[in-house]
Design a protein around this motif. Structure first.
Motif, PDB file in Angstrom:
ATOM      1  N   GLU A 125       0.816  -1.220   0.000  1.00 30.69           N
ATOM      2  CA  GLU A 125       0.000   0.000   0.000  1.00 30.69           C
ATOM      3  C   GLU A 125       0.846   1.265   0.000  1.00 30.69           C
ATOM      4  O   GLU A 125       0.308   2.380   0.074  1.00 30.69           O
ATOM      5  N   SER A 126       2.134   1.098  -0.087  1.00 30.60           N
ATOM      6  CA  SER A 126       3.014   2.263  -0.090  1.00 30.60           C
ATOM      7  C   SER A 126       2.817   3.086  -1.360  1.00 30.60           C
ATOM      8  O   SER A 126       2.674   2.547  -2.460  1.00 30.60           O
ATOM      9  N   GLU A 127       2.799   4.391  -1.198  1.00 32.97           N
ATOM     10  CA  GLU A 127       2.694   5.292  -2.346  1.00 32.97           C
ATOM     11  C   GLU A 127       4.060   5.586  -2.955  1.00 32.97           C
ATOM     12  O   GLU A 127       4.158   6.296  -3.956  1.00 32.97           O
ATOM     13  N   LYS A 128       5.086   5.036  -2.356  1.00 31.58           N
ATOM     14  CA  LYS A 128       6.430   5.256  -2.858  1.00 31.58           C
ATOM     15  C   LYS A 128       6.675   4.387  -4.089  1.00 31.58           C
ATOM     16  O   LYS A 128       6.111   3.305  -4.220  1.00 31.58           O
ATOM     17  N   ASP A 129       7.501   4.881  -4.979  1.00 31.43           N
ATOM     18  CA  ASP A 129       7.833   4.156  -6.200  1.00 31.43           C
ATOM     19  C   ASP A 129       8.946   3.155  -5.888  1.00 31.43           C
ATOM     20  O   ASP A 129      10.122   3.406  -6.133  1.00 31.43           O
ATOM     21  N   LEU A 130       8.556   2.003  -5.327  1.00 31.25           N
ATOM     22  CA  LEU A 130       9.530   1.011  -4.883  1.00 31.25           C
ATOM     23  C   LEU A 130      10.198   0.318  -6.069  1.00 31.25           C
ATOM     24  O   LEU A 130       9.526  -0.090  -7.017  1.00 31.25           O
ATOM     25  N   ILE A 131      11.514   0.178  -5.970  1.00 32.25           N
ATOM     26  CA  ILE A 131      12.249  -0.591  -6.983  1.00 32.25           C
ATOM     27  C   ILE A 131      12.960  -1.779  -6.346  1.00 32.25           C
ATOM     28  O   ILE A 131      13.667  -2.510  -7.032  1.00 32.25           O
ATOM     29  N   GLY A 132      12.769  -1.970  -5.035  1.00 32.83           N
ATOM     30  CA  GLY A 132      13.398  -3.105  -4.380  1.00 32.83           C
ATOM     31  C   GLY A 132      13.159  -3.116  -2.886  1.00 32.83           C
ATOM     32  O   GLY A 132      12.852  -2.077  -2.285  1.00 32.83           O
ATOM     33  N   VAL A 133      13.276  -4.305  -2.289  1.00 31.94           N
ATOM     34  CA  VAL A 133      13.136  -4.491  -0.844  1.00 31.94           C
ATOM     35  C   VAL A 133      14.322  -5.324  -0.359  1.00 31.94           C
ATOM     36  O   VAL A 133      14.636  -6.353  -0.950  1.00 31.94           O
ATOM     37  N   ILE A 134      14.962  -4.858   0.705  1.00 34.41           N
ATOM     38  CA  ILE A 134      16.082  -5.591   1.311  1.00 34.41           C
ATOM     39  C   ILE A 134      15.785  -5.778   2.795  1.00 34.41           C
ATOM     40  O   ILE A 134      15.490  -4.801   3.495  1.00 34.41           O
ATOM     41  N   ILE A 135      15.865  -7.014   3.255  1.00 29.86           N
ATOM     42  CA  ILE A 135      15.583  -7.311   4.656  1.00 29.86           C
ATOM     43  C   ILE A 135      16.861  -7.777   5.339  1.00 29.86           C
ATOM     44  O   ILE A 135      17.479  -8.753   4.918  1.00 29.86           O
ATOM     45  N   LEU A 136      17.255  -7.080   6.382  1.00 31.33           N
ATOM     46  CA  LEU A 136      18.420  -7.452   7.181  1.00 31.33           C
ATOM     47  C   LEU A 136      17.940  -8.190   8.430  1.00 31.33           C
ATOM     48  O   LEU A 136      17.187  -7.645   9.234  1.00 31.33           O
ATOM     49  N   GLY A 137      18.374  -9.442   8.604  1.00 28.25           N
ATOM     50  CA  GLY A 137      17.988 -10.195   9.794  1.00 28.25           C
ATOM     51  C   GLY A 137      16.500 -10.443   9.866  1.00 28.25           C
ATOM     52  O   GLY A 137      15.864 -10.137  10.884  1.00 28.25           O
ATOM     53  N   ALA A 138      15.929 -11.011   8.804  1.00 27.18           N
ATOM     54  CA  ALA A 138      14.478 -11.226   8.733  1.00 27.18           C
ATOM     55  C   ALA A 138      13.962 -11.988   9.952  1.00 27.18           C
ATOM     56  O   ALA A 138      14.431 -13.091  10.234  1.00 27.18           O
ATOM     57  N   PRO A 139      13.005 -11.419  10.700  1.00 28.78           N
ATOM     58  CA  PRO A 139      12.422 -12.129  11.843  1.00 28.78           C
ATOM     59  C   PRO A 139      11.581 -13.331  11.392  1.00 28.78           C
ATOM     60  O   PRO A 139      11.259 -13.467  10.210  1.00 28.78           O
ATOM     61  N   GLU A 140      11.217 -14.174  12.366  1.00 25.57           N
ATOM     62  CA  GLU A 140      10.382 -15.324  12.053  1.00 25.57           C
ATOM     63  C   GLU A 140       9.090 -14.894  11.369  1.00 25.57           C
ATOM     64  O   GLU A 140       8.515 -13.864  11.691  1.00 25.57           O
ATOM     65  N   ASN A 141       8.682 -15.707  10.424  1.00 24.68           N
ATOM     66  CA  ASN A 141       7.418 -15.532   9.683  1.00 24.68           C
ATOM     67  C   ASN A 141       7.442 -14.387   8.672  1.00 24.68           C
ATOM     68  O   ASN A 141       6.405 -14.049   8.093  1.00 24.68           O
ATOM     69  N   THR A 142       8.623 -13.810   8.447  1.00 24.62           N
ATOM     70  CA  THR A 142       8.710 -12.780   7.407  1.00 24.62           C
ATOM     71  C   THR A 142       8.289 -13.347   6.060  1.00 24.62           C
ATOM     72  O   THR A 142       7.681 -12.637   5.243  1.00 24.62           O
ATOM     73  N   HIS A 143       8.591 -14.598   5.810  1.00 23.29           N
ATOM     74  CA  HIS A 143       8.263 -15.187   4.507  1.00 23.29           C
ATOM     75  C   HIS A 143       6.754 -15.230   4.258  1.00 23.29           C
ATOM     76  O   HIS A 143       6.317 -15.231   3.110  1.00 23.29           O
ATOM     77  N   TYR A 144       5.953 -15.254   5.335  1.00 20.77           N
ATOM     78  CA  TYR A 144       4.500 -15.200   5.144  1.00 20.77           C
ATOM     79  C   TYR A 144       4.084 -13.840   4.569  1.00 20.77           C
ATOM     80  O   TYR A 144       3.233 -13.756   3.677  1.00 20.77           O
ATOM     81  N   ALA A 145       4.694 -12.778   5.107  1.00 22.07           N
ATOM     82  CA  ALA A 145       4.409 -11.436   4.576  1.00 22.07           C
ATOM     83  C   ALA A 145       4.857 -11.320   3.125  1.00 22.07           C
ATOM     84  O   ALA A 145       4.137 -10.765   2.277  1.00 22.07           O
ATOM     85  N   LEU A 146       6.037 -11.872   2.825  1.00 24.03           N
ATOM     86  CA  LEU A 146       6.530 -11.819   1.447  1.00 24.03           C
ATOM     87  C   LEU A 146       5.663 -12.670   0.518  1.00 24.03           C
ATOM     88  O   LEU A 146       5.470 -12.325  -0.646  1.00 24.03           O
ATOM     89  N   GLY A 147       5.144 -13.789   1.043  1.00 24.84           N
ATOM     90  CA  GLY A 147       4.228 -14.611   0.253  1.00 24.84           C
ATOM     91  C   GLY A 147       2.956 -13.851  -0.089  1.00 24.84           C
ATOM     92  O   GLY A 147       2.436 -13.964  -1.201  1.00 24.84           O
ATOM     93  N   ARG A 148       2.457 -13.076   0.861  1.00 30.88           N
ATOM     94  CA  ARG A 148       1.255 -12.268   0.595  1.00 30.88           C
ATOM     95  C   ARG A 148       1.545 -11.173  -0.429  1.00 30.88           C
ATOM     96  O   ARG A 148       0.666 -10.809  -1.217  1.00 30.88           O
ATOM     97  N   ILE A 149       2.771 -10.645  -0.392  1.00 30.39           N
ATOM     98  CA  ILE A 149       3.156  -9.652  -1.401  1.00 30.39           C
ATOM     99  C   ILE A 149       3.170 -10.307  -2.785  1.00 30.39           C
ATOM    100  O   ILE A 149       2.718  -9.717  -3.778  1.00 30.39           O
ATOM    101  N   GLN A 150       3.679 -11.528  -2.864  1.00 29.49           N
ATOM    102  CA  GLN A 150       3.636 -12.267  -4.130  1.00 29.49           C
ATOM    103  C   GLN A 150       2.200 -12.465  -4.598  1.00 29.49           C
ATOM    104  O   GLN A 150       1.888 -12.283  -5.787  1.00 29.49           O
ATOM    105  N   ASP A 151       1.309 -12.833  -3.685  1.00 30.47           N
ATOM    106  CA  ASP A 151      -0.096 -13.018  -4.037  1.00 30.47           C
ATOM    107  C   ASP A 151      -0.710 -11.713  -4.550  1.00 30.47           C
ATOM    108  O   ASP A 151      -1.503 -11.716  -5.502  1.00 30.47           O
TER     109      ASP A 151
END
Length: 258
Positions: free
Chosen positions: A121-147
């Motif tokens: 929902e960000s209004e920013k013109d994103l060209i990439g996401v970098i996660i340092l030290g991803a906490p548990e269950n971060t992949h669920y959030a990324l999976g929803r972004i894929q969906d």
């Protein structure tokens, strides 16, 4: 008073007048020199004030998420300064937009849904996401972004030194980088010396990754070409595929930094 005395007195007065006049001129010149020297010294106190910045303003943004081992106030301040100097921050119209776990989230229990909404929902013109030290269950959030993007996000997602599960990271990120650990891992947690080694190398690794990401036109294709990207992105570093300790297999997008 005879004529000679009058002439001598007049000559003496004239000499005294000239002496005081010269002294005043010298003092004024000295004062002027002192003033100029003070101005020069004052200017030298801020030698970088007039220097151009190292980055250009942009509407593009790369989101950098500070997770486990990267979210202490000291580390965030250090990394934020580093990113500001090299790429500029969002509030400076620079490239980098930061999120901190857990400080940027209203409710830790809803971390997955909040992270998903922050990105999609960000209004920013994103060209990439970098996660340092991803906490548990971060992949669920990324999976929803894929969906949200019908399994085809328009920007790459990189995970550096994650603490989320390997399979989840591999399936939801374009690129995953771990640090080779020669010591045993106790209770799923890294030893302090391992964390120290990671933190020493992470800043330069992050700069290299951002430099590469900002020139990409989209995510990696998950095939054998990923390796060529990684070699170019981390030129000079020793990297190998991450080998699953249970299966002995490796994913095409998961690597280890030695």
């Amino acid at each position: 008073m005879n004529k000679n005395k009058i002439i001598f007195l007049a000559f003496s007065i004239l000499c005294l007048s000239l002496l005081f006049s010269c002294k005043k001129t010298v003092e004024e010149e000295a004062d002027s020199s002192i003033l100029q020297l003070t101005i020069q010294d004052s200017m030298e106190e801020n030698p970088f004030e007039a220097l151009p910045q190292n980055w250009q303003k942009t509407n593009k943004r790369i989101c950098v998420i500070f997770g486990y081992d990267f979210n202490s106030p000291e580390i965030i301040q250090s990394y934020t300064q580093l990113l500001s100097e090299n790429f500029g921050l969002d509030e400076e119209d620079g490239l980098i937009y930061t999120i901190t776990y857990p400080d940027s989230f209203k409710h830790i229990k809803s971390y997955v849904s909040e992270l998903t909404s922050m990105i999609t929902e960000s209004e920013k013109d994103l060209i990439g996401v970098i996660i340092l030290g991803a906490p548990e269950n971060t992949h669920y959030a990324l999976g929803r972004i894929q969906d949200y993007w019908n399994m085809n996000p328009p920007y790459p997602i990189f995970s550096l030194f994650p603490q989320d599960e390997s399979l989840g990271m591999e399936s939801t990120c374009d690129f995953v980088l771990d640090k080779y650990i020669s010591t045993d891992i106790t209770g799923g947690k890294l030893h302090d010396e391992d964390i120290s080694h990671i933190l020493q190398e992470a800043p330069q690794v992050l700069l290299s990754v951002i430099n590469y990401m900002k020139n990409l036109n989209g995510p990696f294709t998950k095939d054998s070409s990923v390796q060529a990207h990684v070699v170019q992105m981390l030129k000079g570093y020793k990297i190998q595929y991450f080998i699953d300790p249970e299966t002995g297999l490796h994913a095409i997008n998961h690597f280890v930094l030695y």
